[in-house]
Design a protein around this motif. Structure first.
Motif, PDB file in Angstrom:
ATOM      1  N   SER A 272       0.820  -1.220   0.000  1.00 28.75           N
ATOM      2  CA  SER A 272       0.000   0.000   0.000  1.00 28.75           C
ATOM      3  C   SER A 272       0.854   1.271   0.000  1.00 28.75           C
ATOM      4  O   SER A 272       0.544   2.241   0.689  1.00 28.75           O
ATOM      5  CB  SER A 272      -0.962   0.024   1.185  1.00 28.75           C
ATOM      6  OG  SER A 272      -1.780  -1.108   1.161  1.00 28.75           O
ATOM      7  N   HIS A 273       1.935   1.245  -0.778  1.00 25.29           N
ATOM      8  CA  HIS A 273       2.764   2.451  -0.925  1.00 25.29           C
ATOM      9  C   HIS A 273       1.971   3.538  -1.653  1.00 25.29           C
ATOM     10  O   HIS A 273       1.448   3.306  -2.746  1.00 25.29           O
ATOM     11  CB  HIS A 273       4.020   2.078  -1.740  1.00 25.29           C
ATOM     12  CG  HIS A 273       4.861   3.253  -2.130  1.00 25.29           C
ATOM     13  ND1 HIS A 273       5.318   3.438  -3.423  1.00 25.29           N
ATOM     14  CD2 HIS A 273       5.315   4.314  -1.420  1.00 25.29           C
ATOM     15  CE1 HIS A 273       6.033   4.544  -3.475  1.00 25.29           C
ATOM     16  NE2 HIS A 273       6.045   5.093  -2.277  1.00 25.29           N
ATOM     17  N   THR A 274       1.829   4.699  -1.041  1.00 25.26           N
ATOM     18  CA  THR A 274       1.197   5.857  -1.696  1.00 25.26           C
ATOM     19  C   THR A 274       2.099   7.064  -1.440  1.00 25.26           C
ATOM     20  O   THR A 274       3.102   6.957  -0.730  1.00 25.26           O
ATOM     21  CB  THR A 274      -0.202   6.163  -1.114  1.00 25.26           C
ATOM     22  OG1 THR A 274      -0.049   6.491   0.265  1.00 25.26           O
ATOM     23  CG2 THR A 274      -1.151   4.978  -1.257  1.00 25.26           C
ATOM     24  N   ALA A 288       6.100   2.097  -8.673  1.00 26.34           N
ATOM     25  CA  ALA A 288       5.069   2.518  -7.715  1.00 26.34           C
ATOM     26  C   ALA A 288       4.805   1.465  -6.658  1.00 26.34           C
ATOM     27  O   ALA A 288       4.505   1.802  -5.508  1.00 26.34           O
ATOM     28  CB  ALA A 288       3.767   2.825  -8.463  1.00 26.34           C
ATOM     29  N   HIS A 289       4.892   0.171  -7.036  1.00 30.97           N
ATOM     30  CA  HIS A 289       4.421  -0.873  -6.101  1.00 30.97           C
ATOM     31  C   HIS A 289       5.133  -2.200  -6.349  1.00 30.97           C
ATOM     32  O   HIS A 289       4.483  -3.209  -6.643  1.00 30.97           O
ATOM     33  CB  HIS A 289       2.907  -1.062  -6.244  1.00 30.97           C
ATOM     34  CG  HIS A 289       2.450  -1.197  -7.663  1.00 30.97           C
ATOM     35  ND1 HIS A 289       2.803  -2.262  -8.448  1.00 30.97           N
ATOM     36  CD2 HIS A 289       1.708  -0.382  -8.447  1.00 30.97           C
ATOM     37  CE1 HIS A 289       2.281  -2.095  -9.645  1.00 30.97           C
ATOM     38  NE2 HIS A 289       1.610  -0.953  -9.675  1.00 30.97           N
ATOM     39  N   GLU A 327      -4.103   8.047  -9.857  1.00 31.74           N
ATOM     40  CA  GLU A 327      -3.276   7.551  -8.737  1.00 31.74           C
ATOM     41  C   GLU A 327      -4.145   6.876  -7.676  1.00 31.74           C
ATOM     42  O   GLU A 327      -3.794   5.806  -7.157  1.00 31.74           O
ATOM     43  CB  GLU A 327      -2.477   8.707  -8.107  1.00 31.74           C
ATOM     44  CG  GLU A 327      -1.300   9.143  -8.978  1.00 31.74           C
ATOM     45  CD  GLU A 327      -0.617  10.410  -8.467  1.00 31.74           C
ATOM     46  OE1 GLU A 327      -1.238  11.163  -7.677  1.00 31.74           O
ATOM     47  OE2 GLU A 327       0.539  10.655  -8.889  1.00 31.74           O
ATOM     48  N   GLU A 328      -5.296   7.486  -7.361  1.00 31.48           N
ATOM     49  CA  GLU A 328      -6.186   6.904  -6.340  1.00 31.48           C
ATOM     50  C   GLU A 328      -6.609   5.490  -6.755  1.00 31.48           C
ATOM     51  O   GLU A 328      -6.599   4.564  -5.943  1.00 31.48           O
ATOM     52  CB  GLU A 328      -7.444   7.771  -6.142  1.00 31.48           C
ATOM     53  CG  GLU A 328      -7.166   9.171  -5.616  1.00 31.48           C
ATOM     54  CD  GLU A 328      -6.778   9.184  -4.133  1.00 31.48           C
ATOM     55  OE1 GLU A 328      -7.040   8.180  -3.461  1.00 31.48           O
ATOM     56  OE2 GLU A 328      -6.197  10.211  -3.700  1.00 31.48           O
ATOM     57  N   TRP A 331      -3.534   3.058  -6.605  1.00 27.55           N
ATOM     58  CA  TRP A 331      -3.136   2.690  -5.240  1.00 27.55           C
ATOM     59  C   TRP A 331      -4.083   1.651  -4.655  1.00 27.55           C
ATOM     60  O   TRP A 331      -3.651   0.708  -4.000  1.00 27.55           O
ATOM     61  CB  TRP A 331      -3.124   3.938  -4.344  1.00 27.55           C
ATOM     62  CG  TRP A 331      -2.042   4.906  -4.677  1.00 27.55           C
ATOM     63  CD1 TRP A 331      -0.846   4.634  -5.273  1.00 27.55           C
ATOM     64  CD2 TRP A 331      -2.056   6.316  -4.432  1.00 27.55           C
ATOM     65  NE1 TRP A 331      -0.111   5.793  -5.409  1.00 27.55           N
ATOM     66  CE2 TRP A 331      -0.828   6.837  -4.898  1.00 27.55           C
ATOM     67  CE3 TRP A 331      -2.972   7.201  -3.858  1.00 27.55           C
ATOM     68  CZ2 TRP A 331      -0.504   8.192  -4.816  1.00 27.55           C
ATOM     69  CZ3 TRP A 331      -2.651   8.541  -3.767  1.00 27.55           C
ATOM     70  CH2 TRP A 331      -1.430   9.040  -4.241  1.00 27.55           C
ATOM     71  N   GLY A 335      -2.649  -2.011  -4.013  1.00 27.85           N
ATOM     72  CA  GLY A 335      -2.579  -2.355  -2.585  1.00 27.85           C
ATOM     73  C   GLY A 335      -3.160  -3.742  -2.333  1.00 27.85           C
ATOM     74  O   GLY A 335      -2.591  -4.533  -1.580  1.00 27.85           O
TER      75      GLY A 335
END
Ligand SMILES: Cc1cc2nc3c(=O)[nH]c(=O)nc-3n(C[C@H](O)[C@H](O)[C@H](O)COP(=O)(O)OP(=O)(O)OC[C@H]3O[C@@H](n4cnc5c(N)ncnc54)[C@H](O)[C@@H]3O)c2cc1C
Length: 366
Positions: A272-274, A288-289, A327-328, A331, A335
């Protein structure tokens, strides 16, 4: 766009399809500058959906190997525990070589090769400044970091860095398996064979053209190879054979007959990297992840590339809002997958090998 991997090339292909300008900056000096890696299975609702958005799904179906979804699982004594084959016409997760996927995505794109990015500075008078490894600089209105695990774009939005999972892969490969190793070709079948033991496993995956990638996976400290020369294939082989001592011959033959060995410690970003949104810069895919390689990273990377491109193409007047909303979504979805794959890795390389079998049964049953 920084990075010409699955995320970056899909992003660029979808923008290209919408006649939207995009610059792809890739560090490698040429598409074939290094071995492209093994095979990827592209899921119908992830990677294949992205290819559809790029207008490249038919080409994928022409190249991909639906039969490559087959999976055989053995006990360490060689007993076959599972022998799963896809139904005729099953297209849920066909396999494709990474090199084939790269070439398919490159298609009409004009990538700037040999343009390694060193740093990205948002909020300058000219826009987002990209500093190159060779000392040059260039400004853009939006910089998308799809430059993988060790992203040079990520520090512009987040201080997160990947950490070691405690699991290492050592990769080797076999060529012309059908003619040179017919016994192993039969063992591997059309897809993959996996053997799970206590805190370790061996997986062999067929690629196209009779090429097979073999992955030894085990729990070990990051410096497990101290004192071992990674270029000395025979020394690495002897070390691995000692690690898998007592396993049945067909499994060990995958290591005995492999060529050079490549060390791939598995790193991940925090689940859950934001980050706090930074106008003009975002990340996609592993940048990003980064998550354990349980068959989804490239799929997510591609779908994100396609979705961000569609959002950008649909909202040239309000680019920042389009990126923020994307992005929302990214994520939330990433996640969920990060939690599943981190838990999955624990079960695949587990003190109790029946965990891996149970995971396989759950996935096949779902
Ligand atoms: C052994 C293994 C097996 C896997 N199997 C699967 C699978 O079956 N299915 C699946 O979905 N996923 C799989 N994955 C995960 C998958 O490989 C990654 O999630 C995927 O490649 C991520 O794509 P990306 O475009 O984000 O990053 P990458 O593929 O890492 O691409 C990044 C690109 O950026 C370039 N780059 C890096 N730094 C710079 C820089 N500073 N400047 C410019 N360019 C730069 C790189 O050269 C590269 O071309 C596997 C991973 C491993 C390790």
């Amino acid at each position: 766009m920084v990075g010409g991997g699955p995320a970056g090339l899909t992003f660029a292909r979808v923008l290209h399809r919408h006649d939207h300008p995009v610059t792809v900056l890739e560090r490698d000096p040429a598409p074939d500058a290094r071995p492209p890696g093994g095979t990827l299975d592209l899921h119908e609702k992830l990677g294949q959906l992205a290819l559809d958005k790029a207008g490249a799904l038919a080409e994928f179906h022409a190249l991909s190997r639906p039969e490559g979804q087959a999976m055989r699982i053995l006990d360490t004594d060689g007993t076959v525990l599972r022998d799963w084959r896809p139904r005729l016409g099953e297209r849920a997760n066909p396999e494709i070589d990474r090199g084939q996927l790269r070439d398919l995505l490159l298609g009409p794109l004009d990538v700037q090769w040999g343009r390694g990015v060193a740093e990205v500075v948002p909020g300058t008078r000219d826009g987002v400044l990209v500093r190159f490894a060779d000392g040059g600089e260039e400004a853009f209105d939006l910089v998308v970091g799809a430059d993988g695990a060790w992203s040079r774009v990520r520090p512009a939005v987040s201080s997160a860095t990947p950490h070691y999972t405690g699991v290492t892969l050592v990769e080797t490969s076999l060529d012309d398996v059908d003619t040179r190793h017919p016994d192993l070709a039969r063992l591997i079948g059309d897809g993959s064979v996996a053997v799970y033991g206590v805190n370790r496993g061996l997986v062999a995956q067929r690629n196209s053209g009779g090429h097979v990638k073999v992955y030894a996976q085990f729990r070990a400290p990051l410096d497990w190879h101290l004192g071992l020369d990674p270029a000395d294939a025979e020394a690495v082989r002897a070390h691995l054979l000692a690690l898998f001592d007592g396993w049945a011959d067909p499994a060990l033959d995958l290591l005995r007959r492999g060529g050079a060995f490549v060390h791939r410690p598995l790193y991940v970003l925090p689940v859950s990297h934001t980050w706090a949104h930074v106008p003009g810069v975002t990340l996609l895919g592993d940048a990003a992840h980064l998550m354990p390689p349980l068959g989804v990273g490239a799929n997510l990377a591609m779908l994100e590339g396609a979705e961000l491109a569609e959002a950008v193409a649909a909202a040239p007047g309000d680019l920042d809002e389009a990126v923020r909303a994307f992005e929302e979504r990214m994520w939330a979805r990433a996640g969920r997958w990060a939690k599943m794959t981190v838990a999955g890795l624990e079960r695949l390389v587990s003190p109790d090998p029946t965990d891996a079998l149970a995971l396989f049964d759950e996935i096949q049953g779902s």
